[in-house]
Write an enzyme that holds these catalytic residues in place. Structure first.
Site, short mmCIF file in Angstrom:
data_model
loop_
_atom_site.label_atom_id
_atom_site.label_comp_id
_atom_site.label_asym_id
_atom_site.label_seq_id
_atom_site.Cartn_x
_atom_site.Cartn_y
_atom_site.Cartn_z
N VAL A 258 -86.53 -42.37 92.41
CA VAL A 258 -86.12 -41.33 93.19
C VAL A 258 -85.57 -40.43 91.76
O VAL A 258 -84.98 -40.96 91.06
CB VAL A 258 -85.33 -41.65 93.99
CG1 VAL A 258 -85.96 -41.89 95.21
CG2 VAL A 258 -84.08 -42.40 93.98
N SER A 259 -85.38 -39.22 92.17
CA SER A 259 -85.11 -38.06 91.10
C SER A 259 -83.37 -38.34 90.95
O SER A 259 -82.85 -37.72 89.96
CB SER A 259 -85.29 -36.71 91.46
OG SER A 259 -86.85 -36.75 91.41
N SER A 260 -82.80 -38.46 92.09
CA SER A 260 -81.38 -38.30 91.94
C SER A 260 -80.60 -39.76 92.40
O SER A 260 -81.17 -40.44 92.97
CB SER A 260 -80.80 -37.17 92.92
OG SER A 260 -79.61 -37.20 93.01
N GLN B 213 -81.15 -39.82 98.62
CA GLN B 213 -82.51 -40.11 98.19
C GLN B 213 -82.76 -41.72 98.18
O GLN B 213 -81.92 -42.30 97.35
CB GLN B 213 -83.09 -39.47 96.88
CG GLN B 213 -83.37 -38.04 96.81
CD GLN B 213 -83.83 -37.57 95.81
OE1 GLN B 213 -84.13 -38.12 94.90
NE2 GLN B 213 -84.05 -36.01 95.68
#
Length: 194
Positions: free
Chosen positions: A8-10, A15
């Site tokens: 996940v990006s964060s 998220q």
């Protein structure tokens, strides 16, 4: 063995990898063989990806939920998958239904490779066209010379007069590597060696 990678990006709690985890487990990946990162895909220093790639052995299959979870760009993704292939490791992306162990997946991977090569060629073409346009306008690309023309003329005169390169470096406060590179670029040869 199936090994899964999730990202996940964060790092915030909004998220989660729950959707990816559920899909990977449903595809047959044992929950003990899942690797996770909470970082941007643009980062090269993803510890979960590094651990995952190191964990894989010949005959294993790396499974991701979606291609963009693995690579930050098409060339980066191709680099990873090409390395896996060279190590005898298969690759599957569940969303895109890509599986390098099947003829269909192999074809898709080859097409991606061709597209990445085409993208690199277009980028190079644009860069070369930009440099040519700048040159037509009188601008020269690249780094500025480390030794200006007047100093270079004095240096070559000193060298032609018999001064050593070491003494010229000390006198003109020029690093030896810079001096040698500049002399090679202008084609200077020591007197008697031409």
């Amino acid at each position: 063995m199936l090994v899964g990678y999730m990202r996940v990006s964060s790092a915030d709690d909004r998220q989660t990898v729950d959707l990816q985890r559920d899909a990977l487990v449903a595809a047959g990946v044992d929950h003990r063989h899942l690797h996770t990162d909470k970082a941007s895909g643009a980062r090269d220093d993803r510890p979960g990806l590094k651990a995952c790639l190191n964990y894989l052995n010949a005959g294993d299959t790396l499974v991701v939920w979606k291609l963009d979870r693995l690579g930050r760009s098409l060339p980066h993704l191709l680099t990873i998958v090409t390395d896996l292939k060279a190590r005898g490791i298969a690759f599957r992306s569940l969303t895109e239904q890509m599986d390098t162990t099947t003829p269909h997946g192999e074809l898709l991977f080859s097409l991606f490779g061709a597209l990445a090569q085409y993208e690199r060629a277009l980028t190079r073409e644009r860069v070369m066209a930009g440099l040519a346009a700048a040159k037509r306008r009188g601008r020269q690309g690249g780094r500025p010379p480390m030794i200006d023309a007047e100093t270079l003329e004095r240096i070559t005169a000193a060298l032609d007069g018999g001064a050593s390169k070491a003494s010229v470096c000390r006198t003109f406060k020029v690093p030896r590597s810079t001096l040698l590179g500049t002399l090679a670029r202008i084609g200077w040869a020591a007197p008697g060696k031409a």
